[in-house]
Design a protein around this motif. Sequence first.
Motif, mmCIF file in Angstrom:
data_model
loop_
_atom_site.group_PDB
_atom_site.id
_atom_site.type_symbol
_atom_site.label_atom_id
_atom_site.label_comp_id
_atom_site.label_asym_id
_atom_site.label_seq_id
_atom_site.Cartn_x
_atom_site.Cartn_y
_atom_site.Cartn_z
ATOM 1 N N PRO A 13 -6.155 -2.298 -68.965
ATOM 2 C CA PRO A 13 -7.196 -2.524 -67.947
ATOM 3 C C PRO A 13 -6.631 -3.247 -66.735
ATOM 4 O O PRO A 13 -5.545 -3.837 -66.776
ATOM 5 N N GLY A 14 -7.384 -3.204 -65.635
ATOM 6 C CA GLY A 14 -6.960 -3.895 -64.426
ATOM 7 C C GLY A 14 -5.824 -3.179 -63.726
ATOM 8 O O GLY A 14 -5.542 -2.004 -63.986
ATOM 9 N N LEU A 15 -5.171 -3.894 -62.811
ATOM 10 C CA LEU A 15 -4.090 -3.320 -62.007
ATOM 11 C C LEU A 15 -2.747 -3.864 -62.467
ATOM 12 O O LEU A 15 -2.536 -5.084 -62.476
ATOM 13 N N THR A 16 -1.849 -2.971 -62.826
ATOM 14 C CA THR A 16 -0.513 -3.339 -63.287
ATOM 15 C C THR A 16 0.483 -3.127 -62.157
ATOM 16 O O THR A 16 0.601 -2.006 -61.646
ATOM 17 N N PRO A 17 1.211 -4.171 -61.716
ATOM 18 C CA PRO A 17 2.205 -3.974 -60.652
ATOM 19 C C PRO A 17 3.174 -2.849 -61.002
ATOM 20 O O PRO A 17 3.612 -2.723 -62.159
#
Length: 221
Positions: A13-17
Amino acid sequence: MDGIDDIEWRVTPGLTPYDTALAEMEARAAAVAVGTARELIWLLEHPPVYTAGTSADPAELVDPRFPVMPAGRGGRYTYHGPGQRVGYLVLDLNKRGRDVRCFVHAVEGWVIAALRHVGIESFRAPGRIGIWAHDLNGQEAKIGAIGIRVRRWVTLHGFAVNLAPDLSHFGGIVPCGIADYPVTSAQALQKPVDHATFDAALAFTRRPFLQSLSCPREIEA
């Protein structure tokens, strides 16, 4: 046997660099190659970033408003960002068929099948890699990108499907070197699909994809 139960299915989930994901993917591929880790299908999202494949032409970097990262995959410039489902495939072709062209074709077929499962018709276009759909004006537009690297017959990278990204962000590059066709998304096609729904479609259609890698015939989408 397609070995589906031996493959890790990961949804982050979310944003992974991008650089974090790239490092982890490369480490995992190296471990798979020597038999110390399971294969991996990894679904995630990135913050806005332009990635440069091995054939990237600097002239196609029109407006680098976001970070530009070398990807190590084949192809040219592409964009990743919120609202896009990225799938990284770390699969061992030593046991799934050493045929890179067949693998790319199979990945395209998998994405097309998953999109159809959520009510979006898409297709391959001769001479243009990736996944295409007809936009609301009837024009062919790219809804998904494919970028693959193979090292020691273990695959890296995979696909990116536009669910609801900010399509204006693609204006900073010539996406995949193709200037004559626009990009589109599920949202732009007025068929919104959230990540969980599309992930479920990918999971539902993954077994035929994996089975196709051991088959000498190209799969039909």
